[in-house]
Structure formats: structure tokens, C-alpha cells
Design an enzyme around this catalytic site. Sequence first.
Site, mmCIF file in Angstrom:
data_model
loop_
_atom_site.group_PDB
_atom_site.id
_atom_site.type_symbol
_atom_site.label_atom_id
_atom_site.label_comp_id
_atom_site.label_asym_id
_atom_site.label_seq_id
_atom_site.Cartn_x
_atom_site.Cartn_y
_atom_site.Cartn_z
ATOM 1 C CE1 TYR A 121 2.565 9.372 -2.174
ATOM 2 C CE2 TYR A 121 1.276 11.219 -3.026
ATOM 3 C CZ TYR A 121 1.502 10.246 -2.057
ATOM 4 O OH TYR A 121 0.642 10.158 -0.988
ATOM 5 N N PRO A 133 0.779 -1.241 0.000
ATOM 6 C CG PRO A 133 -0.141 -1.075 2.139
ATOM 7 C CD PRO A 133 0.578 -2.021 1.235
HETATM 8 C C1 DHB Z 1 -3.640 6.203 2.058
HETATM 9 C C2 DHB Z 1 -3.145 4.936 1.843
HETATM 10 C C3 DHB Z 1 -1.881 4.779 1.329
HETATM 11 O O1 DHB Z 1 -1.399 3.549 1.109
HETATM 12 C C4 DHB Z 1 -1.096 5.868 1.028
HETATM 13 O O2 DHB Z 1 0.144 5.678 0.556
HETATM 14 C C5 DHB Z 1 -1.597 7.129 1.232
HETATM 15 C C6 DHB Z 1 -2.871 7.286 1.754
HETATM 16 C C7 DHB Z 1 -5.003 6.387 2.621
HETATM 17 O O3 DHB Z 1 -5.698 5.383 2.847
HETATM 18 O O4 DHB Z 1 -5.399 7.523 2.868
#
Ligand code: DHB
Length: 388
Positions: free
Chosen positions: A382, A290
Site C-alpha cells: 500500500y 482503483p
Molecule cells: C482514493 C481513491 C482510491 O482508489 C483509494 O484506494 C484511496 C483513496 C481517493 O480518491 O481518495
Amino acid sequence: MRTQVGIVGAGPAGLLLSHLLHLRGVESVVIDVQERESIEQTIKAGILEQGTVDLLRQTGVGDRMMRDGFVHHGINLAFEGGLHRINLTELSGGRSVMVYAQHEVLIDLIAKRLGDGGDIRFGVTDTAVDGIDTDQPTIRFTHEGRQETLECDFVIGADGSRTMCRYLIPERRDFFRQYPFAWFGILAEAPPSSDELIYAHSERGFVLVSTRSPSVQRLYFQCDPETKVDDWSDDRIWAEFSARLGPSGATVTEGPIFKKDVLQFRSFVCEPMQYGRLFLAGDAAHTVPPTGAKGLNLAVGDVHVLDRALGAFYQSKDTGLLDSYTRTALRRVWRAQWFSFWMTSMLHRFSDASDFDLRRQIAELELVTSSPTAAKTLADNYTGLPLG
Ligand code: DHB
């Protein structure tokens, strides 16, 4: 039943593809094992790349996002007692990201498809796909007690990481990496702790401070994959955030926690992403850890390519873009794999990390926050590579 494109999975990939195809006059039917409420309520990540935002806006599903989402022009990296801002917009030549939760995107797409007369079957069972090596594949399923057979020209496997469609591709090659940690995620009723996201490196492990709305915050801390949410009281969670963020000077605004979950980490890519008349899109073909929130954005990249390829097929019977789908999609997929792996390994504490490894991570974070070239690499990736 007959349609042009049969889509297995009403997640970001399946729903967006159905919407894009509709705009070019191509029919589709979407099926999903989950009920609508469950799809609309499942909490996932919340960062949309510039290209995702532009596509949703340009195709008429961006109104609520533009009203309720938050445009962010920077992120913060916290390490070794300091907070360092990366100016995403300046470094990337004007791009930004949108904080808007994935399930809200799904709510918008479902409403739009149904409003446009689209056919989505929720809560189906017994799904079986046949004939992908012929020109007339079928999808069989049971919906509201009735057995249905959907004849189509193409089948799209957009059925997420628990996919059944992926296994229909013979002579597949799976690329896989496991990580020795997970994220503990919370949703809390509290005002934002920070104007922009904070990605924090700490000797106790990674922290991400994100947000959802002026009154709901999304925060994560790195944990062991076996962690049980019930072992973590609210007080213990807030104390852990404070301990990890403390040295950087960042603080979190506390409030009642109303959701706790543990997210597993995996990097995965399946090659090829197609076989005969079957094409995979999104998590069915690849998963990223994530860090950097690339999952939904990669699904959008896949279906952007598929939409154009199917459009060319229906316009002129040209199969060139379909034939090269895997090659086109994988370039973006592997770039995001690299980026997610890079962000993950730069910011997390590995259980076998030595002091050497910690110092090396700090040196890398110093490079990224002090060298404009390195910072630009982070900002470009990003905010996301241009679609297509
Ligand atoms: C969120 C999740 C992420 O993996 C990330 O890099 C940035 C934000 C989120 O759930 O807000």
C-alpha cells in the site's frame, strides 16, 4: 521543430518525465489533446505512495503537497461489525502515504515546467507519430491552427488509457480483465468522517471513505457499471453509505454533494512497453482498478526508470537501460496489478458470490488484520515498493 524527447500526454507520466529530464539537462516538448483547465480540474484518486512523495519533494515540486496534503500512517478495514486498523508506518518500517489529489499534482507540475521555461502544447489535434523504427521519429500535430512537425530522438507515449501510441507497437500482447462492478464516487462539502481511510466490506457491496481537505470529502460505493448518476439523489446516496457502514460502527458526515461520477474497473497490461524509439509510460501501457490507488504511482515508477535510462543514453550513448525498460518497469507494474486485484477481490461483492465466498472474504480480512505477516504484506504494498 526539434527536441530530444517528444512526449505525447500531459498527465502524471508525461509531465513528471519532462520535469525530471529538464533537471538533467535533456530537452522535451509535451503535447496533449486536452486544454490546461481540463487537465487541472479532472478529479482522480488521491493517494501518493512514499516513493512518489519523496521524488516530488526531492525534485522541487513538493511544496504545496507538503503544505496542503495529509500524511496518513494507517488505514482501516471494516468488516463483520468491526473496524480494524492497519498501522502502515509501523508495519512497513517507517513508510506512510500522502492524501493529495492527482489534479493538484498536475497543477504543481505544469506550473513548475512552465516556470522553468518548459514547452507544453495544450489542446492539440490530429496527432500522428511516425518513424519510431528509425533514429529520428516525428510527432505531427495541429496547435492553435498551425500544423507542426516535431523531430525528436525518442517518443514517449504517455497518452493515458485512451492512448493512440500503444497501437504503434506491433506484435503486442494485451493482458486484460474486466470486473462486473464500478465505483460511484462523490465529493461532498463536509468535514472528515474518519481520521484515516476506511475500506469497508459489506454484504451490500464495498465502500471507501477517503478525504480531500478539512472541508471536502471523497467517498465511493461499489455499484453496477450501468449506474446513472442522475438516479441517485443525495439522500439516497447517504442512506446507502449508512446501510453499508452501519454494522462496522463507522458513520459518514453528510454535506452537500457537488460531484458525482461512476468509475469503471479494468485491469490491463500491454507487453512490451516499447518498440524502437517509442516508450509507453503510465495508463497508456497499463490500467489498474482503483482499489489501493496505484494508477498515478505506477506512472511515477515508469518515468523514474525512463528518466534514468534516457539520462544514461544522453550521457554515454549507453542503451542498456533503455533496452531493459520493459523488463524493469513490468516487475513493478505486475506487482501493483496483483495488489489492486487482491484488494479488489477481498473487499468487493461479486454478483455471483455465494455465502461461501462471503465467509472466505471475511476469513481473509481476519487474516490480514490479525497476522502481522499478512498485515505487513498489505502495508508494504500500500505504501509502495521503493522506486527503481
Ligand atoms: C482514493 C481513491 C482510491 O482508489 C483509494 O484506494 C484511496 C483513496 C481517493 O480518491 O481518495
